[in-house]
Design an enzyme around this catalytic site. Structure first.
Site, PDB file in Angstrom:
ATOM      1  N   ASP A  57     -12.468   0.750   3.366  1.00 18.17           N
ATOM      2  CA  ASP A  57     -12.572  -0.707   3.150  1.00 18.17           C
ATOM      3  C   ASP A  57     -14.024  -1.140   2.944  1.00 18.17           C
ATOM      4  O   ASP A  57     -14.269  -2.278   2.540  1.00 18.17           O
ATOM      5  CB  ASP A  57     -12.049  -1.455   4.390  1.00 18.17           C
ATOM      6  CG  ASP A  57     -10.631  -1.962   4.203  1.00 18.17           C
ATOM      7  OD1 ASP A  57     -10.296  -2.371   3.082  1.00 18.17           O
ATOM      8  OD2 ASP A  57      -9.865  -1.957   5.186  1.00 18.17           O
ATOM      9  N   GLN A 110      -6.148  -2.278   9.577  1.00  9.58           N
ATOM     10  CA  GLN A 110      -5.634  -3.532   9.012  1.00  9.58           C
ATOM     11  C   GLN A 110      -6.128  -4.718   9.845  1.00  9.58           C
ATOM     12  O   GLN A 110      -6.016  -4.732  11.065  1.00  9.58           O
ATOM     13  CB  GLN A 110      -4.088  -3.461   9.020  1.00  9.58           C
ATOM     14  CG  GLN A 110      -3.397  -4.635   8.387  1.00  9.58           C
ATOM     15  CD  GLN A 110      -3.721  -4.799   6.915  1.00  9.58           C
ATOM     16  OE1 GLN A 110      -3.869  -3.823   6.179  1.00  9.58           O
ATOM     17  NE2 GLN A 110      -3.845  -6.035   6.477  1.00  9.58           N
ATOM     18  N   LYS A 138       0.839  -1.205   0.000  1.00  7.21           N
ATOM     19  CA  LYS A 138       0.000   0.000   0.000  1.00  7.21           C
ATOM     20  C   LYS A 138       0.869   1.248   0.000  1.00  7.21           C
ATOM     21  O   LYS A 138       0.636   2.185  -0.739  1.00  7.21           O
ATOM     22  CB  LYS A 138      -0.857   0.028   1.282  1.00  7.21           C
ATOM     23  CG  LYS A 138      -2.185  -0.641   1.109  1.00  7.21           C
ATOM     24  CD  LYS A 138      -3.075  -0.390   2.300  1.00  7.21           C
ATOM     25  CE  LYS A 138      -2.592  -1.022   3.556  1.00  7.21           C
ATOM     26  NZ  LYS A 138      -3.514  -1.914   4.214  1.00  7.21           N
TER      27      LYS A 138
HETATM   28  N1  GUN Z   1      -6.389  -7.792   5.711  1.00  9.23           N
HETATM   29  C1  GUN Z   1      -6.365  -8.533   4.570  1.00  9.23           C
HETATM   30  N2  GUN Z   1      -7.004  -7.903   3.572  1.00  9.23           N
HETATM   31  C2  GUN Z   1      -7.464  -6.744   4.081  1.00  9.23           C
HETATM   32  C3  GUN Z   1      -8.204  -5.669   3.525  1.00  9.23           C
HETATM   33  O1  GUN Z   1      -8.595  -5.635   2.358  1.00  9.23           O
HETATM   34  N3  GUN Z   1      -8.449  -4.641   4.381  1.00  9.23           N
HETATM   35  C4  GUN Z   1      -8.042  -4.657   5.661  1.00  9.23           C
HETATM   36  N4  GUN Z   1      -8.357  -3.631   6.423  1.00  9.23           N
HETATM   37  N5  GUN Z   1      -7.371  -5.636   6.209  1.00  9.23           N
HETATM   38  C5  GUN Z   1      -7.068  -6.677   5.418  1.00  9.23           C
END
Ligand code: GUN
Length: 284
Positions: free
Chosen positions: A119, A96, A52
């Site tokens: 998200d 996360q 990211k």
């Molecule tokens: N952990 C694995 N994939 C994701 C995601 O798309 N968003 C978040 N917040 N955590 C994750």
């Protein structure tokens, strides 16, 4: 015909579009900013957070990371989210997952301002997805999978889509997206008996079980599309949930791991962020 989907090519196209959007925003003196909360020991989260950051840096998006040790409390995180909710320079807040086990995930996710729920994990956004509301924010991996299917011009309407996995993050959202696009959807999970019976019936098979080598020879339909969302680390190497070599002769298209869905997840996250930026600034 190349059976392995060229996700890299798709991601380049999407990145170019994002660059144009970010340029347009900067002309209006708006610089997108993402806040990321990391409260876990999870190894794959580290890879995701790193990817990211790399993408944000390359696109000129600001990113703030908030790391917490395992002594953090739910209230500490709620305080941070409260500050971020009130900070107008922050457009998206990402918590996360998974979180440390002692934390109240539901309370934490629900505390994010809906306008910053990048998200789409809040209950309201889950409801919007279910109801196919135009305001929905599609969870990033599901959005990335739909972009991949669009890229290969997959015919979804009336097709049988089988999803292996029912997680909040991927399995459920992608099931709803496929249903919203008129697929006939079957959701399998760890308690499903005779998994192969279902996977062999799938025109579109999405595997998000987190079990290395789960889908083997004779478990897929001839001419099917297989999307492998698994990320399994074995002896330092990353594998998906599908044994690509055993099924490739039978499929029409397949994604590889690494270099498949994961690439699109981060792109989709930034697409969601840009959408939130535009909404908060009333830009069409
Ligand atoms: N952990 C694995 N994939 C994701 C995601 O798309 N968003 C978040 N917040 N955590 C994750």
């Amino acid at each position: 015909m190349e059976k392995i989907i060229d996700v890299k090519k798709l991601s380049e196209i999407k990145k170019e579009n994002l660059k144009q959007e970010i340029k347009m925003l900067s002309k209006k003196n708006v610089i997108p900013k993402l806040a990321v909360i990391i409260a876990s020991f999870d190894e794959s989260s580290k890879i995701y957070v790193r990817n990211k950051k790399r993408l944000c840096d390359s696109l000129g998006i600001l990113q703030e990371e908030y790391y917490f040790s395992n002594t953090v409390t739910t209230d500490d995180i709620l305080d941070t989210i409260d500050k971020l909710n009130k900070d107008d320079s922050v457009h998206g807040i990402l918590v996360q997952l998974p979180l440390y086990k002692h934390l109240d995930k539901h309370k934490i996710l629900e505390s994010i301002d809906v306008r910053k729920d990048v998200d789409g994990f809040k209950e309201i956004n889950t409801g919007r997805l279910l109801l196919k509301s135009k305001d929905m924010i599609i969870p990033c991996t599901a959005k990335g999978i739909m972009s991949i299917l669009e890229f290969i011009k997959a015919d979804i309407s009336g097709k049988h889509a089988v999803i292996v996995g029912r997680s909040q993050i991927v399995g459920k959202p992608v099931s709803y997206m496929l249903l919203n696009n008129d697929a006939t959807v079957t959701i399998c999970h760890s308690k499903t008996k005779n998994l192969g019976h279902y996977t062999k019936e799938a025109d579109i098979l999405v595997v998000v079980a987190g079990v290395c080598n789960l889908i083997k020879k004779d478990m897929v339909k001839k001419g099917s599309i297989v999307i492998d969302v698994g990320i399994n680390k074995v002896d330092g190497k990353i594998y998906g949930d599908v044994n690509l070599h055993e099924v490739i002769d039978d499929v029409e298209y397949i994604t590889k791991v690494p270099g498949g869905v994961g690439v699109m997840t981060v792109i989709s996250l930034i697409e969601n962020l840009i959408e939130l930026v535009k909404r908060s600034n009333n830009i069409e």
